[in-house]
Structure formats: structure tokens, C-alpha cells
Design a protein around this motif. Structure first.
Motif, PDB file in Angstrom:
ATOM      1  N   THR A 130       0.851  -1.185   0.000  1.00 27.98           N
ATOM      2  CA  THR A 130       0.000   0.000   0.000  1.00 27.98           C
ATOM      3  C   THR A 130       0.885   1.232   0.000  1.00 27.98           C
ATOM      4  OG1 THR A 130      -1.684  -1.173   1.258  1.00 27.98           O
ATOM      5  CG2 THR A 130      -1.837   1.219   1.208  1.00 27.98           C
ATOM      6  N   LEU A 185      -2.473   0.517  -4.448  1.00 27.17           N
ATOM      7  CA  LEU A 185      -2.043  -0.843  -4.116  1.00 27.17           C
ATOM      8  C   LEU A 185      -1.171  -1.380  -5.237  1.00 27.17           C
ATOM      9  CD1 LEU A 185      -5.390  -2.347  -2.836  1.00 27.17           C
ATOM     10  CD2 LEU A 185      -3.380  -1.845  -1.482  1.00 27.17           C
ATOM     11  N   ALA A 234      -6.905   1.898  -4.108  1.00 27.84           N
ATOM     12  CA  ALA A 234      -7.311   1.059  -2.978  1.00 27.84           C
ATOM     13  C   ALA A 234      -8.775   1.281  -2.600  1.00 27.84           C
ATOM     14  CB  ALA A 234      -6.406   1.316  -1.782  1.00 27.84           C
ATOM     15  N   ARG A 285      -9.138  -3.251  -3.946  1.00 32.61           N
ATOM     16  CA  ARG A 285      -8.400  -4.035  -2.957  1.00 32.61           C
ATOM     17  C   ARG A 285      -8.682  -5.529  -3.135  1.00 32.61           C
ATOM     18  NH1 ARG A 285      -5.621  -2.774   1.273  1.00 32.61           N
ATOM     19  NH2 ARG A 285      -6.309  -0.619   1.333  1.00 32.61           N
TER      20      ARG A 285
END
Length: 159
Positions: free
Chosen positions: A99, A109, A128, A133
Motif C-alpha cells: 500500500t 495498491l 485502494a 483491494r
């Protein structure tokens, strides 16, 4: 044998950037036929910077995992390979989901293959968001399984 491919030309941002560059070229037309020297200088500067941006835009990258190697290719307009670099899976020790904090908007990400001595292969990045994610986590786990490298989990980049 699973093969994974990440292409920048398939992302909407690449196409939007091309449209913005075309619009910037059209908008700068009055700068190339000026009455005053000052405007000619701004026109030269404008189109020089625009040409530099077009060169970077026209050379998007493609990353792929072929089963035995991680390959990065720089492609002219996403079609013609200009530069290729291949690294064997044995050069890496793990797959990581990292991250990268952003000041504005969601974090970024990165799915990375990490090797010894700080060597890395950045396979794919995505914002993200909740969906981003989940997709990045799935990609990292699938890439780890296909490559035989362990998935080290998610790491928060300290800077």
C-alpha cells in the motif's frame, strides 16, 4: 500454465490522457502564429512540453508472467514492442501487496515480486477502493500460486 498480463493501454486513464493531450494541442494553436515574439516563445515552450508528454504517453508498458519469468515490455502505442526485459522467477523470493499512501484520494495498491537485495518487479497497481483491494488481493494470491513464490501479505509502505 497460467499467464498473467497487465497492460496500461487497457486502462481508461491512458485513453483519457491521450484525449487531453490532443485537446491541449488544439488549444495551443494560437500560440504558433503570433503577432508578438513573447507569444512565439510560449508556443515553442507549449509544444515542446506537449511533445515530451506525447512521447511518454505513446510508450506504455506491459507486464506479464509467462510461467517461468516476469517480463516487462515497453510498447509503441501498446502494439509494437520497443524494449523487453525478462527476469526469471528464481530472481524473486515472494509476492507482496504493498500500500502506497496518497495525500489526495484512495491509496495505491501495488502487486510486487520482491527479490533479494531490494530488487522488485512491479506487476500491477490500482486504487485502494473496496473493489480494487479485492481484485489486487486476488491477483497477488493467484500470481503467488502460479509462480510458486510465497504470498507475504499486505505491507504499508513507510515512504
Amino acid at each position: 500454465m497460467a499467464q498473467f498480463v497487465a497492460r496500461d493501454v487497457t486502462r481508461p486513464g491512458w485513453w483519457v490522457s491521450g484525449l487531453v493531450l490532443a485537446a491541449a494541442g488544439w488549444w495551443g494553436q494560437p500560440l504558433i502564429a503570433p503577432d508578438h515574439f513573447e507569444r512565439a516563445f510560449f508556443g515553442l515552450f507549449w509544444y515542446t512540453m506537449l511533445a515530451l508528454a506525447v512521447v511518454f504517453w505513446a510508450l506504455p508498458s506491459e507486464r506479464r508472467f509467462t510461467g517461468s519469468a516476469f517480463v516487462r515490455r515497453i510498447m509503441l502505442l501498446g502494439v509494437i514492442p520497443v524494449y523487453t526485459r525478462s527476469q526469471p522467477v528464481s530472481a524473486f523470493r515472494q509476492i507482496v501487496l504493498e500500500t502506497d499512501p496518497n495525500v489526495v484520494g484512495p491509496d495505491t495498491l501495488w502487486v510486487l515480486a520482491e527479490g533479494d537485495g531490494g530488487s522488485r518487479f512491479a506487476f500491477m497497481h490500482r486504487r485502494a477502493t473496496r473493489g480494487g483491494r479485492a481484485r489486487q488481493l486476488g491477483l497477488a494470491k493467484a500470481l503467488a500460486e502460479a509462480s510458486g513464490l510465497p504470498f507475504a501479505g499486505e505491507v504499508l509502505d513507510a515512504g
